[in-house]
Design an enzyme around this catalytic site. Structure first.
Site: not given
Ligand code: UD1
Length: 348
Positions: A127, A152, A156
């Site tokens: 992302s 989160y 990544k």
């Protein structure tokens, strides 16, 4: 013989669109999903669009090593696209253990099983969140990653690093792992058939599902988070990429891997349009293209939001031979068509 791609998290929003594009490009696909964040609507839609009834589907959790191992035993997998992960920023702040366990363990299992089965090509779904609040825009793949503000985002970054290290460590072994990380900007919209699209559970966190649910009357009013940013109209800038364009970037990346066209064992590509669009512009474009008025109001900034981010897409354009093609208007029309389809299908 057609190459076979395992799509983990293949019943979800992006996974279902990627499955369609892979099949249309001639790949065999195996879908694995634990259905923790979606139901079978996406997978049923994939079957309808492609006319393929026989796509193998496994309801398994990639956090279970034996289940992933079983997939690689039953199928000769040429590439894996790993989507299976949690993705809500706020939830990850409240439940970090759940996020670290799910997002890291599932990816570790994929890599370890792939290695134990003689190596594989692995595409990781990353992302633009890894760039944080970048100082120079647009961001290239060389733009330094900034410390993440959420578990989160950390997962990544960590998964990118794990993939890089595993690629390095296996490069001269007899079980080579090749890796590509695709850094998505803001995927939006739905398949032109309106048979698959984004189907968030509960109140949407992301902008476009909130817009379409407001337009259909499921939500009363869209809150636009902040109109006092130092941008032209005061709202945040993002790079909204059509989900079908995004899916095609996956096909290009998988082909590059399975056809041995990678320049390095581990590569990173930005997947965006290169075009910044403000929240206000997006809302206005949605109203215009769909000929309706949206109920919205301006509220305070959302904590953790970056003011602006968009992609330099040169590397992906040149190396993957891929370019985002759909206009924002077409994409917003597809998002609305999907919301209306959901309302009519009783799935809402
Ligand atoms: C978010 C995540 C990002 C993640 C991505 C996954 C944050 C800070 N970032 O990106 O890490 O990879 O989702 O899909 O959560 N907006 C409104 N009203 C709304 C919803 C959003 O004004 O109800 C605005 C936001 O302030 C932002 C833009 O719309 O400026 C896009 O928001 P969103 O769709 O949530 O995506 P990101 O925040 O860019």
């Amino acid at each position: 013989m057609a190459k076979k791609v395992l799509v983990s998290g293949g019943a979800g929003y992006i996974g279902s669109h990627v499955t369609v594009e892979l099949i249309e490009a001639g790949y065999d696909v195996v879908v694995a999903d634990n259905l923790s964040n979606c139901d079978m609507t996406g997978f049923e839609g994939v079957k309808k669009i492609t006319g393929r009834e026989e796509i193998p589907f496994y309801q398994i959790d990639c956090c279970d090593y034996a289940s992933v191992d079983m997939l690689f035993t039953e199928h000769k997998i040429d590439a894996v696209i790993h989507f299976a992960a949690f993705k809500a920023v706020g939830e990850s702040v409240a439940e970090p253990l759940m996020y670290y366990r799910n997002n890291l363990v599932s990816f570790l299992n994929i890599l370890e099983v792939a290695k134990n089965h003689g190596g594989c090509n692995v595409l990781f779904s990353s992302s633009a969140t890894v760039y944080g609040e970048a100082e120079v825009l647009p961001v290239t793949e060389q733009t330094p990653r900034l410390p993440s503000t959420s578990p989160y985002g950390n997962t990544k970054q960590m998964c990118e690093d794990i993939l890089r290290d595993v690629v390095f460590a296996t490069s001269s072994s007899d079980a080579v792992i090749n890796g590509i990380a695709l850094r998505y900007f803001n995927p939006i919209g739905a398949h032109p058939s309106a048979l698959i699209g984004e189907l968030p559970r509960g109140v949407p966190n992301n902008l476009v599902p909130f817009i379409t649910q407001t337009a259909i009357g499921k939500r009363e009013c869209l809150s636009i988070f902040g109109n006092d940013y130092p941008t032209e109209d005061g709202t945040c800038l993002r790079d909204y990429i059509d989900v079908v364009d995004l899916a095609k970037a996956h096909v290009a990346a998988v082909s590059r891997m399975v056809e041995g066209r990678m320049k390095k064992g581990y590569e990173i590509f930005n997947v965006g349009t290169g075009r910044p669009v403000s929240v206000y512009e997006l809302v206005s474009a949605f109203e215009k293209v769909n000929n309706l008025r949206l109920n919205y109001r301006f509220v305070d900034r959302r904590p953790g939001d970056v003011m602006a981010i968009w992609a330099d897409t040169k590397l992906a354009n040149e190396e993957l031979g891929w370019k985002a093609e759909r206009t924002v208007e077409e994409t917003l029309a597809s998002a609305w068509a999907w919301e209306k389809y959901l309302a009519g299908s009783g799935n809402n």
